[in-house]
Design an enzyme around this catalytic site. Structure first.
Site, PDB file in Angstrom:
ATOM      1  N   SER A 173       0.840  -1.207   0.000  1.00  0.00           N
ATOM      2  CA  SER A 173       0.000   0.000   0.000  1.00  0.00           C
ATOM      3  C   SER A 173       0.870   1.250   0.000  1.00  0.00           C
ATOM      4  CB  SER A 173      -0.914   0.011   1.238  1.00  0.00           C
ATOM      5  OG  SER A 173      -0.165   0.326   2.399  1.00  0.00           O
TER       6      SER A 173
ATOM      7  N   SER B 208      -3.090   6.636   5.808  1.00  0.00           N
ATOM      8  CA  SER B 208      -2.461   5.621   6.645  1.00  0.00           C
ATOM      9  C   SER B 208      -3.365   5.220   7.792  1.00  0.00           C
ATOM     10  CB  SER B 208      -1.132   6.158   7.210  1.00  0.00           C
ATOM     11  OG  SER B 208      -0.567   5.247   8.128  1.00  0.00           O
TER      12      SER B 208
ATOM     13  N   LYS C 203       5.288   0.790   9.574  1.00  0.00           N
ATOM     14  CA  LYS C 203       5.048   2.200   9.850  1.00  0.00           C
ATOM     15  C   LYS C 203       6.303   2.795  10.481  1.00  0.00           C
ATOM     16  CE  LYS C 203       0.603   1.719   8.842  1.00  0.00           C
ATOM     17  NZ  LYS C 203       0.007   2.312   7.615  1.00  0.00           N
TER      18      LYS C 203
ATOM     19  N   SER D  51       0.829   3.769   2.206  1.00  0.00           N
ATOM     20  CA  SER D  51       0.777   4.483   3.484  1.00  0.00           C
ATOM     21  C   SER D  51       2.122   5.045   3.932  1.00  0.00           C
ATOM     22  CB  SER D  51       0.228   3.560   4.583  1.00  0.00           C
ATOM     23  OG  SER D  51       1.136   2.530   4.880  1.00  0.00           O
TER      24      SER D  51
END
Length: 278
Positions: free
Chosen positions: A40, A226, A119, A42
């Site tokens: 993705s 996100s 992250k 994010s």
């Protein structure tokens, strides 16, 4: 008769070789490095959809989350890491544990779903974290932000899922230039990285999060795209992540595929080979 015996022995040796190879690969993945593919956007621009990297598991030591979770839906295979390494689960501890640093890009196991996430670590145990007007505040102080132009990409389907990027200059037609506002964010301790903003939304205005001891607070660099610690686990967010759920630190991109599959080598991004992650 000798030929059949020889053939039988050859087959057995082949099976042994495959088993040994799988065992070695399993041990290597559990103890040292785990491959991870970015699905993705994010973490743009730090990480792009299709980036392929290895996660350094030695950085933070080992817990049950260090064992691989094996999911092959088509074959009905769903073996959770806790099934393999549940014997070391508990008390939020690690073996040969090392402390992560603020600003690290970390792969961790979601506390509820068990899915692997990647992250940036922004909140340490005991911190008070808040986002006000799109600006991250840590322990009551706004982080340093410096304008850095825009992040530009083509408005087109990205990755296997084929999602379109969101743009600050929309509406943008397919094939057009899609832009996001880019800033350089400097966290307490001096770690700097690029973050992206698209528009004003609810996650730009939060209450104060009190990070519990033994837990961490994560955010994506593509702030408006996100799912991270700003959203509670009960609302399908990430929430606070326990120390034992950390899998490892992402240090370097090995290669990157801009197409629908990382096997399509003609779509590999040559400028991202062995690129350091900051």
């Amino acid at each position: 008769m000798a030929t059949k015996t020889t053939a039988g022995n050859s087959f057995v040796e082949t099976i042994k070789t495959i088993v040994y190879a799988l065992l070695i690969a399993g041990v290597f993945r559990t103890l040292f490095f785990q491959p991870f593919w970015i699905p993705s956007g994010s973490m743009k621009q730090t990480l792009l959809i299709g980036d392929f990297l290895f996660v350094n598991k030695m950085a933070y030591g080992y817990s049950y989350a260090s064992c691989p979770t094996i999911r092959i839906p088509r074959l009905g295979v769903n073996i959770d890491a806790k099934t393999i390494c549940g014997f070391i689960d508990g008390d939020n501890t690690r073996v040969l544990g090392g402390e992560p640093e603020r600003g690290d890009v970390v792969v961790f196991r979601h506390p509820v779903t068990g899915i692997d996430f990647i992250k940036r670590l922004v909140g340490m145990p005991g911190d008070k974290v808040q986002v006000k007007g799109g600006v991250l505040h840590i322990n009551g102080k706004a982080v340093q932000l410096t304008a850095d132009g825009t992040f530009d990409e083509v408005k087109e389907p990205q990755g296997p899922i084929g999602n379109y990027p969101r743009c600050i200059n929309g509406p943008v037609g397919e094939g057009g230039l899609c832009q996001k506002e880019r800033q350089i964010e400097t966290l307490p301790g001096g770690s700097s990285h690029a973050i992206l903003n698209i528009r004003n939304q609810s996650t730009d205005h939060t209450g104060i999060y009190h990070v519990p001891e033994g837990h961490y607070f994560f955010m994506g660099d593509n702030r408006d795209n996100s799912t991270d610690s700003r959203v509670d686990q009960s609302l399908n967010g990430v929430g606070y992540v326990p120390y034992e759920n950390l899998i490892g630190r992402a240090d370097r991109i090995m290669f990157s595929a801009a197409g629908r599959s990382m096997l399509f080598f003609w779509d590999w991004r040559s400028d991202r080979y062995f690129k350091a992650i900051e």
